[in-house]
Design a protein around this motif. Structure first.
Motif, PDB file in Angstrom:
ATOM      1  N   ARG A   1       0.824  -1.217   0.000  1.00  0.00           N
ATOM      2  CA  ARG A   1       0.000   0.000   0.000  1.00  0.00           C
ATOM      3  C   ARG A   1       0.852   1.258   0.000  1.00  0.00           C
ATOM      4  N   PHE A   2       1.887   1.201   0.802  1.00  0.00           N
ATOM      5  CA  PHE A   2       2.792   2.351   0.915  1.00  0.00           C
ATOM      6  C   PHE A   2       3.294   2.756  -0.476  1.00  0.00           C
ATOM      7  N   LYS A   3       3.721   1.758  -1.217  1.00  0.00           N
ATOM      8  CA  LYS A   3       4.259   2.042  -2.547  1.00  0.00           C
ATOM      9  C   LYS A   3       3.155   2.480  -3.500  1.00  0.00           C
ATOM     10  N   ASN A   4       2.029   1.745  -3.453  1.00  0.00           N
ATOM     11  CA  ASN A   4       0.938   2.069  -4.390  1.00  0.00           C
ATOM     12  C   ASN A   4       0.343   3.440  -4.124  1.00  0.00           C
ATOM     13  N   GLU A   5       0.391   3.862  -2.872  1.00  0.00           N
ATOM     14  CA  GLU A   5      -0.249   5.145  -2.546  1.00  0.00           C
ATOM     15  C   GLU A   5       0.763   6.277  -2.466  1.00  0.00           C
ATOM     16  N   GLY A   6       1.876   6.142  -3.167  1.00  0.00           N
ATOM     17  CA  GLY A   6       2.769   7.293  -3.334  1.00  0.00           C
ATOM     18  C   GLY A   6       3.829   7.446  -2.271  1.00  0.00           C
ATOM     19  N   TRP A   7       4.223   6.361  -1.636  1.00  0.00           N
ATOM     20  CA  TRP A   7       5.342   6.398  -0.681  1.00  0.00           C
ATOM     21  C   TRP A   7       5.127   7.462   0.402  1.00  0.00           C
ATOM     22  N   SER A   8       3.895   7.624   0.848  1.00  0.00           N
ATOM     23  CA  SER A   8       3.607   8.701   1.803  1.00  0.00           C
ATOM     24  C   SER A   8       3.696   8.205   3.237  1.00  0.00           C
ATOM     25  N   LEU A   9       4.583   8.814   4.002  1.00  0.00           N
ATOM     26  CA  LEU A   9       4.696   8.442   5.412  1.00  0.00           C
ATOM     27  C   LEU A   9       3.433   8.815   6.173  1.00  0.00           C
ATOM     28  N   LYS A  10       2.907   9.970   5.856  1.00  0.00           N
ATOM     29  CA  LYS A  10       1.740  10.430   6.615  1.00  0.00           C
ATOM     30  C   LYS A  10       0.535   9.538   6.376  1.00  0.00           C
ATOM     31  N   LYS A  11       0.360   9.116   5.113  1.00  0.00           N
ATOM     32  CA  LYS A  11      -0.792   8.249   4.821  1.00  0.00           C
ATOM     33  C   LYS A  11      -0.686   6.954   5.612  1.00  0.00           C
ATOM     34  N   THR A  12       0.523   6.393   5.629  1.00  0.00           N
ATOM     35  CA  THR A  12       0.687   5.140   6.364  1.00  0.00           C
ATOM     36  C   THR A  12       0.443   5.355   7.852  1.00  0.00           C
ATOM     37  N   LEU A  13       1.031   6.427   8.380  1.00  0.00           N
ATOM     38  CA  LEU A  13       0.824   6.690   9.808  1.00  0.00           C
ATOM     39  C   LEU A  13      -0.643   6.906  10.124  1.00  0.00           C
ATOM     40  N   ARG A  14      -1.314   7.575   9.193  1.00  0.00           N
ATOM     41  CA  ARG A  14      -2.738   7.833   9.397  1.00  0.00           C
ATOM     42  C   ARG A  14      -3.476   6.501   9.502  1.00  0.00           C
ATOM     43  N   GLU A  15      -3.097   5.558   8.632  1.00  0.00           N
ATOM     44  CA  GLU A  15      -3.702   4.230   8.698  1.00  0.00           C
ATOM     45  C   GLU A  15      -3.451   3.591  10.074  1.00  0.00           C
ATOM     46  N   LEU A  16      -2.238   3.725  10.538  1.00  0.00           N
ATOM     47  CA  LEU A  16      -1.887   3.074  11.800  1.00  0.00           C
ATOM     48  C   LEU A  16      -2.659   3.663  12.974  1.00  0.00           C
TER      49      LEU A  16
END
Lengths: 1332, 470
Positions: free
Chosen positions: A834-849
């Motif tokens: 997901r991280f890669k598919n959604e543009g390598w965004s740290l914030k998006k991943t953290l938001r998921e977490l």
């Protein structure tokens, strides 16, 4: 590994196998499951060729059987299996390696159960053994490890509990949790959730209002709003940027001796913070980290005018460096190893630097892999980058260039019009006899000075011509023999140099290039011959110019250069520091000269490169301000390089008969020079002639003498140039000579093998990099390529770790065999995908977490869950834990409303790390740290209990609460404190406990007890002394009477001072010539020198003084003053001194002050209690051996002090000062406030009797104790001796008690008062520094 | 095979009286966070180490490695090619200004630069073939302390403390002593750091000249107030620990605060030497008018007090006179004026160190205490300038005493000029392998997994100097 694969490189071996009794299945089993493990893990220590530990070998059948470590058919009785299983009675095998996987051990058991079928009938030869441990097979075997497998995209499993279908993360977590037989804990309270979220995302607790607003309506929507707000807060980057800095071991100095700064290091820190706040995609940031300076489309920060991308390589400069190293190659290995180590661990979790001396012990990384990275690193050089945006770099350039052409044109016209005047000036030129030009035959004006009055001009002219030619020949020979020679006037030479900076263009500047002076009364900085110049548009431009490597050979190297605030040096093996002795950098001057670079012979046989750099861009010690350099040639070899210039004879072949000819010749050449300058067709000889005329002011470029329109143009030029900003700079790498590093056998630089072509890890493919550049860009591509299975997994795991306290892979920095496999492999891959598919965004991943149900769990755990999963691997609850050092500090500052900067901005000085942060496990910046330690040491408690941070914050927090008008009762104050610290109100019990705590008065009973005890001890001591006095009084009186008789009483009292001041009517010395002058606020009043904040300075000493005494009668205005000097002897500049000082180190004590505190020590004595009421007489005596006695009113002030060496004050170079500790200007903390009635200076150390006499005005023979004791009747004598012992003990105990009492009183006055008692306690509480 | 159960039980019996809770948490041969039983690898000979560090580099050719040839060749150029030196101001051969003669029963030759230590020759196990890899102070200091040339690796004291733990709850297990006129060697405090080992093992620096030997050790408030405050804090903390699943962490940090509270007493008690007898003070030279010597004497005495109190590793710091290049960080660094500078330094340490040996013997502590005396490198047999000596990492001397070493022995040798080690070349890895060996630890098995490697104090090297052990 399959049989087939193995057989590919073992044909010889297979022929030897006699497999008659073995089935093909058995052979296949052995070859695929057993042999590779034996080969990789056992043969190294247990073989029949060169090493058989424990006296057995495992490399063929018979040896294995002889070893008796297997019992065929009986795995349970086979020592091999027990050793593999790490049975405690056996040495764990394979030794010093991770335990083999359970599956592998099972294979061995199966194999033994089968009867250990073994086709290895023959003892191997050395060669066959080597082939068996062939690296390719080992590597392929190792690359079966999970982290090298392709990243999957598994489908999240539906959860049976609808709450856990909240997100895909939750589904994966729930599946594992239930599979482990765990029940999820309920959600935490809304209050705590908000606190948790704040601490994790921004490192400080929420404001109570944020908590209450949310807890009133705790909806998902409201929660996500807060999440977004925090992710968008500037504090986010400061919090998470600090983690990033841990990964890349951020530091601002290099450590080692001197701990030299890394110039502009904090730019990198700020860049990371900005990048995280802007959520720049991770792949972009990795590109910037490797090659941000090389990107086609760099990331531009318009607001700051920065090329952000260019800052990315800064971390590669943050290596530890030795100081003044003598083995430069060893040092290069050391810092390059550090670059590779941090880079590969931080981005891939691979310990590539473990493969420096041999192939990796556990991972599929070859020794060649290490040297591929090494080559990439060393193909770049440590440098300072201009990080201004391209727009800023271009600003005004076209205008300035255009203006320059116009200025030149007009100036040339002006000069042509002034030609006659110039020649008239020149004709008068005679130079002085010592003129440099007379010595320099190759100076264009030399011929004039030398020939103008010469008898035989023609002959001498020819002579000069020949001399010049022979120098040219010498030069040619020197070039032929040179170890290194570069002619930077030649484009093809210059093309091979590495240029960095706005000051360096790609073309050699033609003869006649010139720079307009940015300030001053002259128009130009200079007109230059062909060469490289960095300031042709502006001396704000930056420049780093480097050569290729060459192996140093010879005694001498020098550079023909010119410059200001710029250096030239050579770097041995890329060592980036300069240190005068072994690694010199030579400063350049505003005159072309051959500059010796020094120490070339020392570095013979070492690879070196040259570097010329503008001051602000030096990697060692940057010097700010304008800077520029010019260079034409560089040379190295056995001899000094002949200095060949451009004499007049080189201008044109001609005949000179007389002075008239000569002058005409100069006129013609000058006219030519100006015309050709204007026409852009100048040669070097004419340029140097023209510049000589300008420099000597025969042709003037004085602004005031120029035509108005030219003056205006220059003013415009200067204004445009002034509006350019000084470039922003950052540490980074700059491209250098592409360098394939030779592999070093066993890591030793004394054993080089063939160069290794640069490229990426072979486990991900065997491509090699371009020979044209460093390969950093390609490395960046490989790091982020889909082939690389590590990068994305590693990063999402890091985010998981900092959110949930433990990574899905707990070894966040090691995804290799020594690391841990993931607890949730599917979840890890899901997140990575997901991280890669959604543009390598740290914030998006953290938001998921942080929006997952998993994140919402309570931090409490049921005993059942705890029993089943004590380590909370499966996240049945949220793992509570102590905050990171920075978050602790920031949280404390936050509740206390302190305006301190966030802790991430604390400077990271390697040799002087911040004690608070270090105590709470902030990392030591040497290598990647993905998991911070969480130790628990008393130093932390001491820091919190007694340290300044807690103390100051306790006070300001209490003040804030006390000043809040809404909080009237102690109860409401306590409640508010709890809300601010813990985001919850106090429980009833807690409230009660805090109230009781606040209401209990300070217990000062110990002080009372001590006071009583001290008084009692003092009384006792007094009694003892009184008894002694009574016993000795009669004898003393008798002796005194005798003494009086002996001395008559008219012993004339003249202690023979060498200077004396009575301050009756004047400040004169009534004996010598040390008359005084008042400076500052001081005056003579009523026979005293009244000191307000002024002082009296005398004339210099007329005799040299070592042994001496000061006497001064002084009264103080108050006893609270500190640091003033009553009487001082000092050097005339005030730097060296001895002084009678009051209250400097201890209040109310007299001390002997001296420079650098060499002797400054308070005397161990009582506090002054009289000097504010009446004058006291102070006498300090200074003996030859360094002993200093001090007396007040005739009595010794404590014990004398003894110093190494007394100071000697030279006649004429020292003076007496009254009222000032030292210095030349009265005032500040060094002035004494009071009055001085009289003073004397002696050229000897007065005796005790003399001191007494000075005090009483009468010379008395002192009756010493020994005399009295000797004269006492025997019985009384014994009594006195006994008494003296008691007195000594009583004195000791009185002193001890008094000291204790003082300490207690001090502690009492330091103790927090009022509400800050409570805030101090709360700041020490664990709940404040825990996230849960 | 691993230590068998019998050895294990023996060990447990031997040390059950002394082992503290702290040592239970320090593990031999374990990975971070994993648990296993603490064991020694063999019976220990020593319990503590006193590390006498001669920062700046004490000259071996003027002390423990006399070279008659230097006298013969004095003033002549070195007959062998020279390595790169730090100051590159290489002069001619310089004889030692000190005379040497055989000492004690062993007849070991030591110069009269250190007369009192020389009297102890039969207690010293001297290594005359030490080598180092670095010619510069900071790298040399890091290397000598940790086996690596820069910060980031644990100091030997931290390793020892990690392996053995402290026997004293109220004092750290690794203490570095310094005084007013000594300072941290070049490289900074990380030389004594725990690096990746748990922080509890780091060297605690006690400045015995000031009134606060340890930062923040002085209570910031009245003791009774602090007690009440701590009571309130632990009341709050205990309740907090009930509410979260981190009870152990919180309660151990409550315990920690109590330890800190106790340390506020223990540290001042330790550094208060007023109760020592006059003869002891005199033996060490506490009241010597030479301030540096008096400070160093106090360090030696406190070192003994620390060892008595069960502290595992004590390091001492020499004081500086500022002579010939030797400053606070590197007091032995006489690039000039070696006679005056080394002479003063020798006078500073000679009596106190000899006294320390004597005092430890008198108290029966000598056999349990391993003394290590070394600098980061030696000094060149040829002059720097006219009367100094440059750094010589290619061959120099150190000595061990006590702790099961055999006094009056010599290991290794340098060449006839004292320039390079040629016989039984010794390394810092060997030094620490030997020290660990005496403490009951196999240096190859004392490991800590960090950043994906099993790291050791001796890296991948190290041979125990068995010939020096009794």
């Amino acid at each position: 590994m399959t049989f087939k694969k193995l057989s590919a490189f073992l044909p010889a071996f297979l022929q030897l196998v006699s497999a008659t009794e073995l089935t093909s299945d058995q052979i296949e089993f052995f070859e695929s499951k057993i042999r590779p493990i034996l080969a990789e893990s056992c043969y190294e220590c247990h073989n029949s060729i060169d090493k058989s530990k424990g006296d057995f070998a495992l490399d063929y059948k018979q040896a294995l059987l002889d070893s008796e470590i297997i019992v065929p058919g009986k795995p349970d009785e086979s020592p091999l299996i027990l050793a593999l299983k790490h049975d405690e009675d056996y040495e764990a095998m394979p030794s010093k390696s991770p335990k083999l996987s359970n599956l592998t051990i099972k294979h061995f058991e199966d194999w033994i159960r089968m009867g250990a079928p073994d086709p290895r009938d023959q003892k191997p030869t050395k060669e066959t053994l080597e082939n068996e441990v062939n690296w390719d097979s080992v590597r392929d075997q190792r690359s079966q490890w999970w982290s090298f497998q392709p990243i999957q995209n598994p489908t999240p499993p539906e959860a049976s509990n609808p709450e856990w279908n909240h997100s895909s993360i939750d589904q994966f977590v729930f599946e594992k949790m239930t599979a482990a037989g765990l029940t999820p804990e309920p959600q935490t309270t809304p209050e705590n959730l908000i606190r948790r979220l704040h601490l994790i995302l921004i490192g400080q607790p929420p404001a109570p209002e944020t908590v209450s607003t949310f807890s009133e309506h705790p909806t998902q929507e409201a929660y996500e709003k807060i999440v977004d707000k925090l992710l968008n807060s500037p504090r986010f980057g400061e919090r998470w940027g600090r983690y990033w800095l841990d990964w890349f071991r951020y530091a601002e100095t290099h450590g080692s001796e001197g701990d030299p700064a890394i110039p502009y290091a904090s730019q990198y820190r700020d860049y990371v913070i900005r990048a995280l706040n802007a959520d720049i995609p991770y792949d972009q940031l990795l590109h910037e980290h490797l090659a941000g300076d090389l990107l086609d489309k760099p990331r531009i920060n318009k607001d700051l005018g920065l090329n952000e991308s260019a800052i990315g390589t800064g971390h590669l400069r943050m290596v530890p460096l030795g100081f003044g190293v003598t083995d430069a190659y060893q040092e290069q290995i050391s810092f390059t190893d550090n670059q590779v180590d941090a880079l590969t661990k931080a981005t891939m979790g691979m310990t590539v630097s473990c493969a420096r001396c041999h192939n990796h012990k556990f991972d599929p990384i070859s020794q060649a892999d290490f040297y591929k990275f090494y080559g990439v690193m060393i193909s770049s050089r440590h440098g300072t980058l201009n990080i201004d945006s391209p727009e800023l770099k271009k600003k005004n350039r076209a205008e300035l260039t255009q203006l320059k052409t116009a200025i030149k044109d007009e100036l040339a016209n002006h000069w042509l019009s002034q030609l006659e005047q110039a020649l008239a000036n020149f004709e008068k030129f005679q130079g002085n006899p010592a003129d440099e030009i007379r010595k320099q035959e190759d100076h264009p004006l030399h011929a004039w000075l030398h020939l103008r009055d010469h008898q035989n001009l023609a002959k001498e002219w020819d002579h000069l011509t020949q001399n010049h030619h022979s120098r040219l020949t010498q030069k040619k020979e020197a070039i032929d023999k040179a170890t290194f020679y570069a002619d930077l006037r030649e484009q093809e030479h210059y093309d091979r140099w590495f240029k960095n900076g706005t000051g360096l263009s790609s073309k050699v500047a033609p003869a006649g290039a010139f720079a307009v002076a940015p300030e001053g009364d002259r128009a130009l900085t200079g007109i230059y011959p062909r060469g490289i110049y960095t300031h042709l548009l502006s001396s704000k431009d930056n420049a780093t110019l480097g050569s290729i490597f060459h192996k140093a050979k010879g005694t001498h190297t020098s550079v023909h250069a010119i410059g200001q605030n710029a250096t030239a040096r050579f770097s041995a093996r890329s060592y980036p520091l300069s240190q005068g002795l072994l690694h010199p950098a030579s400063g350049l001057n505003d005159n072309f000269a051959w500059v010796n670079l020094g120490k070339y012979d020392y570095w013979n046989n070492e690879q070196v490169f040259y570097q010329l750099v503008t001051g602000p861009d030096q990697t060692f010690s940057n010097t700010p301000g304008r800077a520029w350099f010019g260079i034409t040639e560089i040379f190295a070899g056995e001899t000094k390089f002949p200095n060949v210039g451009h004499p007049a004879t080189s201008l044109k072949s001609t005949t000179i008969e007389n002075r008239g000819n000569l002058l005409a010749f100069y006129r013609q050449q000058l006219q030519d020079a100006i015309t050709r300058w204007q026409g852009n067709s100048l040669d070097d000889s004419h340029t140097v002639l023209l510049e000589s005329f300008r420099k000597q002011s025969f042709l003037t470029d004085q602004l005031t003498s120029l035509p108005t329109s030219l003056q205006e143009k220059i003013a415009t030029y200067r204004a445009l140039e002034a509006s350019l900003r000084v470039p922003a700079r950052a540490p980074g790498l700059i491209e250098g000579e592409p360098w394939d590093q030779p592999l070093l056998v066993r890591g030793s630089h004394k054993d080089e093998k063939d160069p290794v072509a640069r490229g990426f890890l072979e486990v991900f493919g065997a491509n090699t990099y371009s020979k044209e550049n460093s390969g950093r860009l390609e490395l960046a591509h490989d790091l982020t390529s889909p082939k690389n299975t590590l990068t994305t997994r590693l990063l999402v795991n890091r985010l998981w770790h900092h959110t949930f306290g433990r990574g899905l892979v707990s070894s966040t920095d090691n995804f290799g065999r020594l690391g841990k496999p993931p607890s949730h492999p599917e979840l890890l891959d899901h997140l990575a995908t997901r991280f890669k598919n959604e543009g390598w965004s740290l914030k998006k991943t953290l938001r998921e977490l942080v929006t997952s149900r998993t994140f919402f769990s309570s931090s409490q755990v049921s005993s059942l869950n705890r029993e089943k999963d004590p380590a909370n691997l499966y996240l049945s609850h949220f793992p509570p834990r102590r905050l990171d050092a920075e978050a602790i500090q920031d949280s404390m500052n936050f509740v206390a409303d302190s305006d301190a900067k966030p802790a991430v901005y604390t400077r990271i000085i390697r040799n002087n790390l911040d004690p608070f942060l270090t105590a709470f496990n902030a990392p030591i910046p040497t290598t990647t740290v993905g998991v911070r330690d969480d130790t628990n040491v008393p130093a932390q408690s001491l820091m919190l209990l007694n340290g300044d941070l807690t103390r100051q914050n306790a006070e300001s927090w209490a003040r804030k609460i006390e000043q809040n008008p809404v909080l009237k009762s102690p109860e409401s104050q306590i409640k508010q404190l709890f809300l601010e610290a813990y985001s919850r109100p106090p429980s009833k019990d807690e409230l009660a406990a805090c109230l009781t705590f606040l209401n209990t008065p300070t217990d000062s009973s110990k002080i009372d007890t001590l006071t009583t005890e001290a008084q009692r001890a003092r009384t006792h001591l007094d009694q003892l002394q009184e008894s002694r006095h009574q016993l000795t009084a009669a004898t003393r009186a008798k002796l005194e009477a005798q003494a009086k008789l002996n001395h008559a009483d008219h012993e004339p009292l003249d202690l023979k001072p060498i200077a004396q001041w009575d301050f009756e009517n004047d400040t004169l010395d009534s004996i010598g010539a040390l008359h005084g002058d008042i400076r500052g606020q001081a005056s003579l009043t009523d026979g005293a020198l009244v000191l307000q904040s002024g002082a009296l300075f005398t004339k210099p000493l007329s005799a040299t003084l070592t042994e001496r005494s000061f006497e001064v009668l002084v009264q103080l205005d108050d006893l609270t003053q500190t640091g003033g000097g009553a009487m001082t002897l000092q050097s005339l500049d005030g730097n060296i001194f001895d002084s009678i000082v009051f209250g400097e180190l201890s209040p109310r004590r007299w001390l002997s002050g001296s420079e650098l505190h060499r002797r400054t020590k308070p005397f161990e004595t009582q506090d002054e209690d009289l000097a504010h009421q009446e004058p006291v007489r102070l006498i300090y005596t200074y003996q030859k051996d360094g002993t200093i006695h001090a007396y007040r009113n005739g009595k010794p002030l404590g014990k004398p002090i003894r110093m190494d060496q007394p100071i000697t004050y030279q006649a004429g170079k020292a003076q007496i000062v009254f009222g000032l500790r030292h210095g030349t200007n009265p005032g500040g903390g060094r002035s004494l406030i009071g009055r001085i009635f009289e003073a004397r200076l002696y050229d000897r150390a007065l005796t005790e009797e003399e001191v007494m006499a000075a005090n009483t005005g009468r010379m008395i023979h002192l009756i010493r104790d020994q005399e009295i004791l000797a004269a006492l009747p025997e019985k009384a004598g014994t009594q006195v001796i006994a008494l003296d012992q008691k007195i000594a003990a009583a004195t000791q105990s009185t002193d001890d008690l008094t000291a204790k009492l003082h300490a207690q009183q001090q502690s009492l006055s330091n103790s927090p008062k009022g509400l800050s008692r409570l805030t101090h306690a709360l700041l020490n509480s664990k709940e404040l520094i825990y996230v849960h | 095979m691993s230590i068998n159960n019998q050895t294990r039980r023996q060990f447990a019996k031997l040390t059950s009286a002394g082992l503290s809770g702290l040592s239970l948490s320090s593990l031999i041969n374990s990975a971070a966070g994993e648990t296993s039983t603490p064991t020694l690898h063999h019976l220990p000979k020593a319990k503590s180490v006193i590390f006498l560090y001669m920062s700046g580099g004490i000259s071996h050719v003027d002390t423990f490695d006399p070279k008659p040839l230097l006298k013969k060749l004095h003033g002549q150029p070195m007959p062998v090619p020279l390595e790169r030196t730090q100051f590159d101001a290489n002069g001619n051969i310089q004889a030692s200004p000190w005379d040497f003669k055989p000492r004690g029963q062993s007849g070991i030759e030591i110069t009269d630069m250190l007369p009192k230590i020389a009297e102890r020759a039969d207690d010293l196990a001297i290594v005359r073939s030490m080598t180092a890899k670095f010619s510069e102070h900071a790298q040399g200091n890091f290397f000598m302390h940790s086996g690596f040339p820069f910060l980031g690796y644990p100091s030997a004291g931290a390793w020892v403390n990690y392996a053995l733990g402290s026997e004293n709850h109220n004092l750290p297990g690794f203490v570095v002593l310094r005084s007013e006129k000594s300072s941290i060697p070049h490289g900074g405090v990380s030389i004594f750091g725990n690096a990746f080992l748990p922080a509890t093992h780091q060297g605690s620096i006690f400045n015995i000249s000031g009134n606060q030997a340890v930062p923040n050790i002085a209570p910031s408030m009245l003791k009774t107030e602090q007690r009440r405050s701590l009571d309130l804090i632990s009341q709050l903390d205990l309740k907090f620990s009930d509410r979260i699943a981190a009870r152990d962490a919180v309660t151990s940090s409550i315990q920690n605060a109590e330890t800190a509270f106790q340390m506020q007493e223990a540290v001042p008690e330790l550094t208060d030497i007023s109760k020592e007898t006059d003869s002891i003070k005199k033996l060490y030279g506490i009241d010597d008018p030479d301030q540096q010597k008096s400070e160093y004497a106090k360090q030696c005495l406190i070192a003994r007090r620390l060892v008595e109190r069960g502290v595992r590793f004590v390091e001492l710091s020499c004081c500086s006179y500022g002579i010939g290049g030797g400053n606070g960080a590197n007091p032995w660094d006489q690039h000039g004026d070696i006679k005056k500078g080394h002479g003063a330094m020798a006078n500073q340490i000679d009596q106190p160190i000899a006294a320390l040996i004597q005092d430890l013997k008198a108290r029966g502590l000598f056999d349990d205490t391993l003394i290590v005396f070394t600098g980061e490198f030696g000094r060149t047999p040829f002059a720097q300038g006219s009367n100094g000596r440059d750094h010589d990492p290619y061959g120099f001397s150190l000595w061990l005493a006590g702790g099961g070493t055999k006094g009056g022995t010599i290991h290794g040798a340098t060449d006839d000029l004292g320039y390079k080690a040629i016989t039984n070349t010794a390394t810092v890895y060997d030094l620490w392998a030997t020290v660990l060996h005496q403490l009951g630890i196999n240096h190859e098995k004392l490991t800590f997994r960090w950043g994906g490697r099993d790291l050791r104090l001796t890296d991948v090297h190290g041979e125990v100097w068995h010939s020096l052990l009794s």
